[in-house]
Design a protein around this motif. Structure first.
Motif, PDB file in Angstrom:
ATOM      1  N   ILE A  67      37.534  28.423 -21.444  1.00  0.00           N
ATOM      2  CA  ILE A  67      36.088  28.288 -21.612  1.00  0.00           C
ATOM      3  C   ILE A  67      35.314  29.120 -20.605  1.00  0.00           C
ATOM      4  N   ALA A  68      35.615  28.948 -19.313  1.00  0.00           N
ATOM      5  CA  ALA A  68      34.852  29.646 -18.266  1.00  0.00           C
ATOM      6  C   ALA A  68      35.727  29.851 -17.030  1.00  0.00           C
ATOM      7  N   PRO A  69      36.724  30.726 -17.121  1.00  0.00           N
ATOM      8  CA  PRO A  69      37.602  30.933 -15.960  1.00  0.00           C
ATOM      9  C   PRO A  69      36.860  31.424 -14.726  1.00  0.00           C
ATOM     10  N   GLY A  70      35.718  32.084 -14.927  1.00  0.00           N
ATOM     11  CA  GLY A  70      34.955  32.567 -13.786  1.00  0.00           C
ATOM     12  C   GLY A  70      34.326  31.459 -12.966  1.00  0.00           C
ATOM     13  N   PHE A  71      34.255  30.243 -13.527  1.00  0.00           N
ATOM     14  CA  PHE A  71      33.669  29.118 -12.795  1.00  0.00           C
ATOM     15  C   PHE A  71      34.655  28.495 -11.813  1.00  0.00           C
ATOM     16  N   SER A  72      35.901  28.881 -11.865  1.00  0.00           N
ATOM     17  CA  SER A  72      36.924  28.242 -11.031  1.00  0.00           C
ATOM     18  C   SER A  72      36.645  28.405  -9.541  1.00  0.00           C
ATOM     19  N   ASP A  73      35.935  29.462  -9.173  1.00  0.00           N
ATOM     20  CA  ASP A  73      35.629  29.696  -7.762  1.00  0.00           C
ATOM     21  C   ASP A  73      34.454  28.862  -7.271  1.00  0.00           C
ATOM     22  N   ASP A  74      33.780  28.181  -8.192  1.00  0.00           N
ATOM     23  CA  ASP A  74      32.642  27.334  -7.838  1.00  0.00           C
ATOM     24  C   ASP A  74      32.976  25.896  -8.247  1.00  0.00           C
ATOM     25  N   PRO A  75      33.492  25.069  -7.344  1.00  0.00           N
ATOM     26  CA  PRO A  75      33.949  23.713  -7.710  1.00  0.00           C
ATOM     27  C   PRO A  75      32.869  22.859  -8.361  1.00  0.00           C
ATOM     28  N   VAL A  76      31.622  22.991  -7.910  1.00  0.00           N
ATOM     29  CA  VAL A  76      30.547  22.168  -8.475  1.00  0.00           C
ATOM     30  C   VAL A  76      30.283  22.554  -9.926  1.00  0.00           C
ATOM     31  N   LYS A  77      30.154  23.845 -10.192  1.00  0.00           N
ATOM     32  CA  LYS A  77      29.905  24.312 -11.558  1.00  0.00           C
ATOM     33  C   LYS A  77      31.108  24.026 -12.453  1.00  0.00           C
ATOM     34  N   PHE A  78      32.309  24.183 -11.914  1.00  0.00           N
ATOM     35  CA  PHE A  78      33.524  23.920 -12.686  1.00  0.00           C
ATOM     36  C   PHE A  78      33.592  22.452 -13.096  1.00  0.00           C
ATOM     37  N   ASP A  79      33.387  21.538 -12.137  1.00  0.00           N
ATOM     38  CA  ASP A  79      33.460  20.106 -12.443  1.00  0.00           C
ATOM     39  C   ASP A  79      32.374  19.699 -13.438  1.00  0.00           C
ATOM     40  N   LEU A  80      31.190  20.272 -13.308  1.00  0.00           N
ATOM     41  CA  LEU A  80      30.111  19.939 -14.234  1.00  0.00           C
ATOM     42  C   LEU A  80      30.451  20.419 -15.645  1.00  0.00           C
ATOM     43  N   THR A  81      31.024  21.601 -15.758  1.00  0.00           N
ATOM     44  CA  THR A  81      31.399  22.129 -17.078  1.00  0.00           C
ATOM     45  C   THR A  81      32.451  21.244 -17.736  1.00  0.00           C
ATOM     46  N   VAL A  82      33.436  20.801 -16.964  1.00  0.00           N
ATOM     47  CA  VAL A  82      34.457  19.890 -17.494  1.00  0.00           C
ATOM     48  C   VAL A  82      33.814  18.599 -17.994  1.00  0.00           C
ATOM     49  N   ARG A  83      32.904  18.063 -17.198  1.00  0.00           N
ATOM     50  CA  ARG A  83      32.262  16.796 -17.551  1.00  0.00           C
ATOM     51  C   ARG A  83      31.441  16.930 -18.835  1.00  0.00           C
ATOM     52  N   LEU A  84      30.651  17.997 -18.917  1.00  0.00           N
ATOM     53  CA  LEU A  84      29.810  18.188 -20.102  1.00  0.00           C
ATOM     54  C   LEU A  84      30.649  18.479 -21.347  1.00  0.00           C
ATOM     55  N   ALA A  85      31.684  19.286 -21.204  1.00  0.00           N
ATOM     56  CA  ALA A  85      32.539  19.610 -22.343  1.00  0.00           C
ATOM     57  C   ALA A  85      33.271  18.375 -22.862  1.00  0.00           C
TER      58      ALA A  85
END
Length: 529
Positions: A114-132
């Motif tokens: 979905i968004a491998p580029g978000f892996s370097d940003d833990p906050v954005k990554f966790d939010l994306t997982v939660r919303l998805a």
């Protein structure tokens, strides 16, 4: 009912959905801009929405419709009902299994797909997982709704399936209005929108389910079994899903690539929302109506009528698409400034999104033509050939996107989408011609260059008008003044284009009436095969 009226029914309902979609995006742009919450929500939503469109615009509006129509002819409504129950049992079971697996695998999916580029940003990554995780069940609801929509289309009842998507926008606008009233922060807005998407899926499924029952087709649940009919559907549906949803496959891949740059995902989504208006109203309407009409003509052995239907549909979509493409190319930035530039959506975002939207204008005719060409294959139960071309298109898109993204960021991804779209459209057209499934048509050949000329002259006039009206379109101008100026430009462009189109012979009354009637005779628009 004429094809024009059927196009208008589906297109009008889709237009309503797209207009409210604009309102939704305007409110969302103001609330979260192109920041991390916007990126997370758009990336998370694109994943289930991509699979939904693979079903809705691919498998069931391409493979299911011809088979369902055959069952109506062979076994009447009762035979069609049994076939639908067989398909429903298998589809429901498969969707349930997919949903469970995807929900459990969501962190891995976000990190790798979905968004491998978000892996370097833990906050954005966790939010994306939660919303998805919240939104993914939307896929199951909308895929079942797509099956119901295919049944309605086969029964020549187009309105309910076309109008149902507007409720997604109604619900999300309600969420955004509540967020503004309660002064929610960006994180709460993102969470509210994700639950709104889930609720919208349930509502849309209920609407088409009720419409199917009202049409006299009551579907019960059957134990899933791979009957001969279901196997035939699966053989056709897999390549049809890939082919019909190729734009969405490209968008999903591009989202993953764009996640490597801050704001790129949201910029592409905001531009895509505007360009989806003409694509949805024209392209989806024509594809939805043309497939069952072509299937009917071919089943009846009316090859000449089928050729006439294809030519008149292409003529009609070019008549409406070429001016839309020219307008997006020339006045994209004023449109974006009017629709989005407020709150957390700033002037630099307007420049970026406007440039992307201008590029999309170059690709709009290709994507609309793809939707007009594909029914020529699917109506003949050939889903393999378009799938191969779709694969080539994906390869072109990915190669160019990876090459151009480091230099051009989101603009590179938009360029890749456009080139891939034209490659796909060209392959589809030349194959139809080579197989003798596309008869040469003198009226169409005469009108296309005249329509291109009319759109080009309109674009030149718009360019100089925008330069003259610069102060009224600037960021500092009042919203009412910008809105009135853009509306005046659009109205003037319509007068110029339609006046030139009819004056040069690019369009005439027969093109909009007699030529689009179901069963139009070749003598009205001669077709030489």
């Amino acid at each position: 009912m004429s094809l024009l009226k059927k196009f208008a029914t589906v297109g009008g309902a889709t237009l309503g959905s797209r207009v409210f979609g604009f309102v939704r995006e305007m409110l969302m742009a103001s609330a979260v801009g192109t920041g991390p919450v916007a990126d997370a929500f758009n990336a998370a939503f694109r994943f289930p929405n991509t699979f939904r469109r693979l079903f809705a615009e691919g498998a069931f509006n391409s493979a299911f419709v011809p088979l369902f129509a055959k069952e109506i002819d062979a076994g009447g409504m009762e035979g069609a009902r049994r076939f639908s129950e067989e398909v429903f049992g298998v589809l429901f079971t498969v969707l349930l299994a997919i949903t469970i697996v995807m929900e459990l695998s969501m962190p891995l999916l976000v990190r790798t797909v979905i968004a491998p580029g978000f892996s370097d940003d833990p906050v954005k990554f966790d939010l994306t997982v939660r919303l998805a995780t919240v939104m993914f069940p939307y896929l199951a609801c909308m895929s079942l709704a797509a099956m119901m929509g295919g049944m309605l289309n086969s029964l020549h009842r187009y309105f309910a399936a076309a109008i149902a998507p507007v409720f997604l926008n109604f619900i999300l606008i309600g969420v955004l209005a509540l967020a503004w009233w309660k002064d929610y922060d960006a994180l709460d807005v993102g969470l509210g929108l994700s639950w709104g998407v889930m609720a919208a899926g349930v509502v849309q499924l209920a609407i088409v389910w009720g419409a199917v029952r009202h049409a006299g087709m009551k579907i019960g649940f059957r134990r899933p079994r791979l009957t001969a009919n279901v196997k035939r559907l699966l053989v056709l549906a897999l390549p049809a899903a890939i082919t019909g949803g190729i734009t969405q496959v490209n968008l999903l891949i591009n989202t993953a690539i764009a996640s490597g740059a801050e704001g790129a995902v949201s910029s592409l989504v905001y531009a895509d929302r505007i360009y989806q208006l003409p694509l949805g109203v024209i392209g989806i309407a024509v594809a939805t109506v043309l497939l069952p009409e072509l299937a009917r003509a071919l089943r009846g052995g009316a090859a000449t009528e089928a050729a006439n239907l294809q030519n008149r549909s292409v003529e009609f979509v070019l008549f409406l698409t070429l001016p839309a493409a020219a307008a997006l190319l020339v006045m994209s930035e004023p449109i974006v400034r009017l629709l989005y530039e407020r709150g957390n959506f700033h002037a630099d975002s307007t420049v970026t999104v406007g440039a992307i939207l201008g590029l999309y204008g170059l690709g709009l005719p290709a994507f609309v033509l793809i939707k007009a060409f594909i029914p020529g294959f699917f109506a003949r139960e050939d889903t393999r050939t378009p799938m191969i071309f779709a694969g080539i298109s994906v390869l072109v898109n990915v190669t160019l996107a990876i090459t151009l993204f480091p230099k051009l960021s989101a603009l590179g991804i938009a360029t890749a989408e456009i080139v891939a779209g034209w490659v796909n459209a060209g392959l589809l057209f030349f194959t139809l011609v080579k197989r003798g499934h596309w008869g040469s048509d003198k009226p169409l050949l005469k009108r296309i260059p005249r329509l291109v000329l009319s759109a080009g002259l309109m674009a030149v006039a718009l360019h100089y008008a925008i330069a003259f009206l610069g102060p009224q379109l600037a960021s500092s101008a009042a919203t009412a003044i910008k809105a009135a100026t853009v509306a005046a430009l659009v109205l003037a462009a319509m007068v110029i284009y339609f006046g030139l189109a009819f004056a040069t012979g690019g369009a005439d009354r027969s093109m909009l009436t007699r030529a689009l009637k179901r069963g139009a005779k070749p003598k009205a628009e001669p077709v030489s095969e």
